[in-house]
Design a protein around this motif. Sequence first.
Motif, PDB file in Angstrom:
ATOM      1  N   UNK A   1       0.833  -1.205   0.000  1.00 37.00           N
ATOM      2  CA  UNK A   1       0.000   0.000   0.000  1.00 37.00           C
ATOM      3  C   UNK A   1       0.867   1.256   0.000  1.00 37.00           C
ATOM      4  N   UNK A   2       2.037   1.197   0.675  1.00 41.21           N
ATOM      5  CA  UNK A   2       2.953   2.342   0.677  1.00 41.21           C
ATOM      6  C   UNK A   2       3.474   2.631  -0.726  1.00 41.21           C
ATOM      7  N   UNK A   3       3.819   1.565  -1.478  1.00 35.28           N
ATOM      8  CA  UNK A   3       4.281   1.759  -2.849  1.00 35.28           C
ATOM      9  C   UNK A   3       3.165   2.312  -3.722  1.00 35.28           C
ATOM     10  N   UNK A   4       1.961   1.856  -3.512  1.00 35.21           N
ATOM     11  CA  UNK A   4       0.826   2.336  -4.296  1.00 35.21           C
ATOM     12  C   UNK A   4       0.576   3.824  -4.047  1.00 35.21           C
ATOM     13  N   UNK A   5       0.633   4.230  -2.784  1.00 38.38           N
ATOM     14  CA  UNK A   5       0.374   5.646  -2.448  1.00 38.38           C
ATOM     15  C   UNK A   5       1.522   6.521  -2.918  1.00 38.38           C
ATOM     16  N   UNK A   6       2.766   6.113  -2.661  1.00 42.78           N
ATOM     17  CA  UNK A   6       3.904   6.962  -3.028  1.00 42.78           C
ATOM     18  C   UNK A   6       4.093   7.057  -4.536  1.00 42.78           C
ATOM     19  N   UNK A   7       3.550   6.122  -5.294  1.00 40.41           N
ATOM     20  CA  UNK A   7       3.677   6.156  -6.749  1.00 40.41           C
ATOM     21  C   UNK A   7       2.660   7.044  -7.440  1.00 40.41           C
ATOM     22  N   UNK A   8       1.684   7.543  -6.737  1.00 40.94           N
ATOM     23  CA  UNK A   8       0.643   8.362  -7.370  1.00 40.94           C
ATOM     24  C   UNK A   8       1.095   9.806  -7.522  1.00 40.94           C
ATOM     25  N   UNK A   9       0.482  10.488  -8.484  1.00 45.76           N
ATOM     26  CA  UNK A   9       0.789  11.898  -8.728  1.00 45.76           C
ATOM     27  C   UNK A   9       0.343  12.759  -7.539  1.00 45.76           C
ATOM     28  N   UNK A  10      -0.748  12.396  -6.925  1.00 44.46           N
ATOM     29  CA  UNK A  10      -1.275  13.158  -5.790  1.00 44.46           C
ATOM     30  C   UNK A  10      -0.363  13.147  -4.579  1.00 44.46           C
TER      31      UNK A  10
END
Length: 143
Positions: A10-19
Amino acid sequence: LRFSWRGISINDQISGTKGFRNPDFLQSALEHFKVEERGTMLSPDVFDPSDYPAEDYYDELASAQRRENERREKERRELGLDRPVNFASAGFVAAPAQPVSAVNGTAGGGEHRNLIDAAIAQARERAEKAAKDPNDPWHRRPV
């Protein structure tokens, strides 16, 4: 937990977003997940973070500090302590040319006068020696 079973972080998913690169991301994440910034896992009878008085928060502390600094500046201006101080070097000060007893006759009596005169003579000799020695790093020559 479902993501970890599939090998997704989940950390990789969040940190990979533009937002995530958005400076307001933290505020929007707190609102989205309904997280209370000053929350706690303790029961309110043990510790209640919302129970602090208003003057304990940063903005009120900053304004109190600003008011205190303004008061001190005003006090300094009223006392005249805000004027700049100009320092000037005194340069090299040599011993007096005459013994103290000859200048004002009130420098003590008897042996005290002789001790003072001897100390002045010794200081004069050292000053003259230091002024003549160009390699002496411990003494400043007259300017």
